[in-house]
Design a protein around this motif. Structure first.
Motif, PDB file in Angstrom:
ATOM      1  N   MET A   1       0.845  -1.204   0.000  1.00 38.63           N
ATOM      2  CA  MET A   1       0.000   0.000   0.000  1.00 38.63           C
ATOM      3  C   MET A   1       0.873   1.243   0.000  1.00 38.63           C
ATOM      4  SD  MET A   1      -2.894   1.227   2.764  1.00 38.63           S
ATOM      5  CE  MET A   1      -3.995  -0.103   2.317  1.00 38.63           C
ATOM      6  N   LYS A   2       0.496   2.221  -0.794  1.00 36.36           N
ATOM      7  CA  LYS A   2       1.208   3.485  -0.847  1.00 36.36           C
ATOM      8  C   LYS A   2       1.161   4.170   0.514  1.00 36.36           C
ATOM      9  CE  LYS A   2       1.312   7.704  -3.625  1.00 36.36           C
ATOM     10  NZ  LYS A   2       0.657   8.474  -4.699  1.00 36.36           N
ATOM     11  N   ARG A   3       2.275   4.784   0.919  1.00 41.40           N
ATOM     12  CA  ARG A   3       2.340   5.479   2.202  1.00 41.40           C
ATOM     13  C   ARG A   3       2.771   6.928   1.975  1.00 41.40           C
ATOM     14  NH1 ARG A   3       5.285   2.345   6.816  1.00 41.40           N
ATOM     15  NH2 ARG A   3       3.267   1.301   6.731  1.00 41.40           N
ATOM     16  N   VAL A   4       1.930   7.836   2.434  1.00 36.17           N
ATOM     17  CA  VAL A   4       2.164   9.269   2.244  1.00 36.17           C
ATOM     18  C   VAL A   4       2.406   9.915   3.602  1.00 36.17           C
ATOM     19  CG1 VAL A   4       1.120  11.446   1.501  1.00 36.17           C
ATOM     20  CG2 VAL A   4       0.760   9.369   0.159  1.00 36.17           C
ATOM     21  N   LEU A   5       3.401  10.806   3.656  1.00 36.24           N
ATOM     22  CA  LEU A   5       3.672  11.577   4.862  1.00 36.24           C
ATOM     23  C   LEU A   5       3.527  13.052   4.534  1.00 36.24           C
ATOM     24  CD1 LEU A   5       4.727  11.877   7.797  1.00 36.24           C
ATOM     25  CD2 LEU A   5       7.039  11.986   6.826  1.00 36.24           C
ATOM     26  N   VAL A   6       2.614  13.735   5.240  1.00 34.12           N
ATOM     27  CA  VAL A   6       2.502  15.183   5.094  1.00 34.12           C
ATOM     28  C   VAL A   6       3.247  15.818   6.256  1.00 34.12           C
ATOM     29  CG1 VAL A   6       0.219  15.202   6.239  1.00 34.12           C
ATOM     30  CG2 VAL A   6       0.962  17.171   4.861  1.00 34.12           C
ATOM     31  N   VAL A   7       4.214  16.665   5.930  1.00 34.58           N
ATOM     32  CA  VAL A   7       5.034  17.334   6.931  1.00 34.58           C
ATOM     33  C   VAL A   7       4.483  18.740   7.157  1.00 34.58           C
ATOM     34  CG1 VAL A   7       7.367  18.031   7.592  1.00 34.58           C
ATOM     35  CG2 VAL A   7       7.038  16.017   6.129  1.00 34.58           C
ATOM     36  N   ALA A   8       4.035  19.008   8.379  1.00 31.05           N
ATOM     37  CA  ALA A   8       3.421  20.295   8.707  1.00 31.05           C
ATOM     38  C   ALA A   8       4.288  21.017   9.739  1.00 31.05           C
ATOM     39  CB  ALA A   8       2.013  20.098   9.263  1.00 31.05           C
ATOM     40  N   PRO A   9       4.814  22.190   9.413  1.00 25.33           N
ATOM     41  CA  PRO A   9       5.544  22.951  10.421  1.00 25.33           C
ATOM     42  C   PRO A   9       4.687  23.222  11.653  1.00 25.33           C
ATOM     43  CG  PRO A   9       5.924  23.875   8.245  1.00 25.33           C
ATOM     44  CD  PRO A   9       4.844  22.848   8.098  1.00 25.33           C
ATOM     45  N   HIS A  10       3.410  23.551  11.407  1.00 26.86           N
ATOM     46  CA  HIS A  10       2.462  23.824  12.489  1.00 26.86           C
ATOM     47  C   HIS A  10       1.159  23.097  12.194  1.00 26.86           C
ATOM     48  CE1 HIS A  10       4.840  27.464  11.370  1.00 26.86           C
ATOM     49  NE2 HIS A  10       5.249  27.326  12.621  1.00 26.86           N
ATOM     50  N   PRO A  11       0.414  22.725  13.240  1.00 26.23           N
ATOM     51  CA  PRO A  11      -0.918  22.181  12.988  1.00 26.23           C
ATOM     52  C   PRO A  11      -1.749  23.239  12.278  1.00 26.23           C
ATOM     53  CG  PRO A  11      -0.279  21.897  15.289  1.00 26.23           C
ATOM     54  CD  PRO A  11       0.725  22.822  14.680  1.00 26.23           C
ATOM     55  N   ASP A  12      -2.345  22.897  11.200  1.00 25.49           N
ATOM     56  CA  ASP A  12      -3.200  23.650  10.272  1.00 25.49           C
ATOM     57  C   ASP A  12      -2.560  23.772   8.902  1.00 25.49           C
ATOM     58  OD1 ASP A  12      -1.456  25.895  10.274  1.00 25.49           O
ATOM     59  OD2 ASP A  12      -3.003  27.314  10.844  1.00 25.49           O
ATOM     60  N   ASP A  13      -1.208  23.686   8.824  1.00 19.14           N
ATOM     61  CA  ASP A  13      -0.559  23.773   7.519  1.00 19.14           C
ATOM     62  C   ASP A  13      -0.998  22.628   6.613  1.00 19.14           C
ATOM     63  OD1 ASP A  13       0.909  26.102   8.073  1.00 19.14           O
ATOM     64  OD2 ASP A  13       2.490  24.957   9.056  1.00 19.14           O
ATOM     65  N   GLU A  14      -1.159  21.439   7.194  1.00 20.50           N
ATOM     66  CA  GLU A  14      -1.570  20.281   6.401  1.00 20.50           C
ATOM     67  C   GLU A  14      -2.946  20.484   5.780  1.00 20.50           C
ATOM     68  OE1 GLU A  14      -4.021  20.149   9.636  1.00 20.50           O
ATOM     69  OE2 GLU A  14      -1.858  20.374   9.770  1.00 20.50           O
ATOM     70  N   ASN A  31      -2.328   4.817   2.853  1.00 18.54           N
ATOM     71  CA  ASN A  31      -1.818   4.941   4.206  1.00 18.54           C
ATOM     72  C   ASN A  31      -1.237   6.343   4.359  1.00 18.54           C
ATOM     73  OD1 ASN A  31       0.464   4.332   6.392  1.00 18.54           O
ATOM     74  ND2 ASN A  31      -1.031   2.687   6.507  1.00 18.54           N
ATOM     75  N   VAL A  32      -1.868   7.178   5.185  1.00 19.64           N
ATOM     76  CA  VAL A  32      -1.491   8.593   5.292  1.00 19.64           C
ATOM     77  C   VAL A  32      -1.072   8.926   6.721  1.00 19.64           C
ATOM     78  CG1 VAL A  32      -2.221  10.982   4.957  1.00 19.64           C
ATOM     79  CG2 VAL A  32      -3.093   9.194   3.436  1.00 19.64           C
ATOM     80  N   HIS A  33       0.085   9.571   6.845  1.00 16.64           N
ATOM     81  CA  HIS A  33       0.624   9.956   8.154  1.00 16.64           C
ATOM     82  C   HIS A  33       0.841  11.457   8.212  1.00 16.64           C
ATOM     83  CE1 HIS A  33       1.729   5.882   9.797  1.00 16.64           C
ATOM     84  NE2 HIS A  33       1.461   5.599   8.533  1.00 16.64           N
ATOM     85  N   TRP A  34       0.758  11.991   9.422  1.00  9.87           N
ATOM     86  CA  TRP A  34       0.877  13.424   9.674  1.00  9.87           C
ATOM     87  C   TRP A  34       2.042  13.667  10.622  1.00  9.87           C
ATOM     88  CZ3 TRP A  34      -3.245  16.248  13.171  1.00  9.87           C
ATOM     89  CH2 TRP A  34      -3.053  17.637  13.126  1.00  9.87           C
ATOM     90  N   LEU A  35       3.005  14.475  10.177  1.00 14.36           N
ATOM     91  CA  LEU A  35       4.118  14.866  11.031  1.00 14.36           C
ATOM     92  C   LEU A  35       3.974  16.340  11.400  1.00 14.36           C
ATOM     93  CD1 LEU A  35       6.837  14.679  12.447  1.00 14.36           C
ATOM     94  CD2 LEU A  35       7.959  14.937  10.210  1.00 14.36           C
ATOM     95  N   ILE A  36       3.820  16.621  12.683  1.00 12.88           N
ATOM     96  CA  ILE A  36       3.742  17.991  13.202  1.00 12.88           C
ATOM     97  C   ILE A  36       5.112  18.315  13.789  1.00 12.88           C
ATOM     98  CG2 ILE A  36       2.536  19.583  14.730  1.00 12.88           C
ATOM     99  CD1 ILE A  36       0.258  17.455  14.860  1.00 12.88           C
ATOM    100  N   VAL A  37       5.783  19.295  13.237  1.00 14.17           N
ATOM    101  CA  VAL A  37       7.163  19.555  13.645  1.00 14.17           C
ATOM    102  C   VAL A  37       7.247  20.380  14.922  1.00 14.17           C
ATOM    103  CG1 VAL A  37       9.364  20.565  12.937  1.00 14.17           C
ATOM    104  CG2 VAL A  37       7.951  19.342  11.263  1.00 14.17           C
ATOM    105  N   THR A  38       6.361  21.368  15.083  1.00 16.15           N
ATOM    106  CA  THR A  38       6.497  22.281  16.228  1.00 16.15           C
ATOM    107  C   THR A  38       5.399  22.073  17.269  1.00 16.15           C
ATOM    108  OG1 THR A  38       5.146  24.034  15.236  1.00 16.15           O
ATOM    109  CG2 THR A  38       7.505  24.035  14.722  1.00 16.15           C
ATOM    110  N   THR A  39       5.631  22.690  18.422  1.00 17.55           N
ATOM    111  CA  THR A  39       4.643  22.700  19.500  1.00 17.55           C
ATOM    112  C   THR A  39       4.632  24.083  20.143  1.00 17.55           C
ATOM    113  OG1 THR A  39       3.987  21.651  21.596  1.00 17.55           O
ATOM    114  CG2 THR A  39       6.332  21.923  21.205  1.00 17.55           C
ATOM    115  N   ILE A  40       3.506  24.430  20.762  1.00 17.86           N
ATOM    116  CA  ILE A  40       3.449  25.677  21.528  1.00 17.86           C
ATOM    117  C   ILE A  40       3.662  25.415  23.020  1.00 17.86           C
ATOM    118  CG2 ILE A  40       1.918  26.787  19.858  1.00 17.86           C
ATOM    119  CD1 ILE A  40      -0.397  26.343  21.806  1.00 17.86           C
TER     120      ILE A  40
END
Length: 222
Positions: A1-14, A31-40
């Motif tokens: 299965m294809k696997r996609v990663l969306v890289v978001a600097p902040h939540p909402d960018d994705e 198969n879709v994954h979400w990477l959130i790089v930053t936190t508040i």
């Protein structure tokens, strides 16, 4: 299965950049994954209430997309350019090495927000072909309020060469974006329903459909 990663600097960018595409991919069984790089969390200027609210929003958004995984680097927001490059590259690379996605979605390099530029550079470093041969495609997405406000004179601007038809997914994208209550405001604020709909309509006109999201192909190995 294809696997996609969306890289978001902040939540909402994705969601701003490719929410309709993510919904469409999930509907297709990808198969879709979400990477959130930053936190508040722990960042000066953000209260405990704001931190808890953001955590709740992330959980709600993740559930709406039905992501197969949510990954967090938990680096300080709006401060990525102050970190050592090795720390940021290492954090992003750890996730990519573990997941082994074949497709990675990243923010446009010349967005006005410094976090976006830092995340782009880190992702490119982490996806060098000899280090991550499993990554076959890298696409850049545009982010309203960041991509459109980049005015560097040496930047040719976001010039899409890939369009995803998101007819049937735009309304759900808008509903998900509404979960980020503190990030949305009334028109003419760029993160408004009117602006999101207008951009989808413009990209749709360019792609001969009712609504679309646009990307720049950065790498594609076939």
């Amino acid at each position: 299965m294809k696997r996609v990663l969306v890289v978001a600097p902040h939540p909402d960018d994705e969601t701003l950049g490719c929410g309709g595409t993510l919904l469409k991919l999930k509907a297709q069984g990808v198969n879709v994954h979400w990477l959130i790089v930053t936190t508040i969390e722990g960042v000066p200027g953000f209260s405990e209430d704001q931190t808890n609210k953001r955590a709740s929003e992330i959980d709600q958004v993740a559930a709406e997309y039905a992501f197969d995984g949510v990954h967090k680097c938990e680096l300080p927001t709006a401060q990525l350019d102050t970190l050592g490059k090795g720390e940021l590259v290492g954090a992003v690379a750890d996730v990519i090495t573990h997941l082994k996605p074949d497709t990675v979605l990243v923010p446009y390099r010349n967005d006005v927000h410094s976090d976006h530029a830092a995340v782009f550079d880190a992702t490119v470093s982490a996806t060098k072909t000899f280090r991550s041969p499993f990554v076959r495609s890298i696409y850049a997405y545009e982010t309203l309020s960041e991509t459109d406000f980049g005015i560097r004179p040496d930047d040719p601007g976001f010039r899409p060469n890939l369009y995803e038809n998101i007819e049937g997914y735009l309304e759900r994208k808008l509903d998900i974006m509404a979960l980020y209550e503190s990030e949305m405001d009334a028109f003419p604020f760029p993160r408004s329903n009117e602006c999101l709909r207008a951009l989808a309509t413009l990209r749709g006109a360019q792609a001969n459909c009712q609504a679309a999201e646009a990307f720049m192909i950065l790498k594609e190995i076939r």
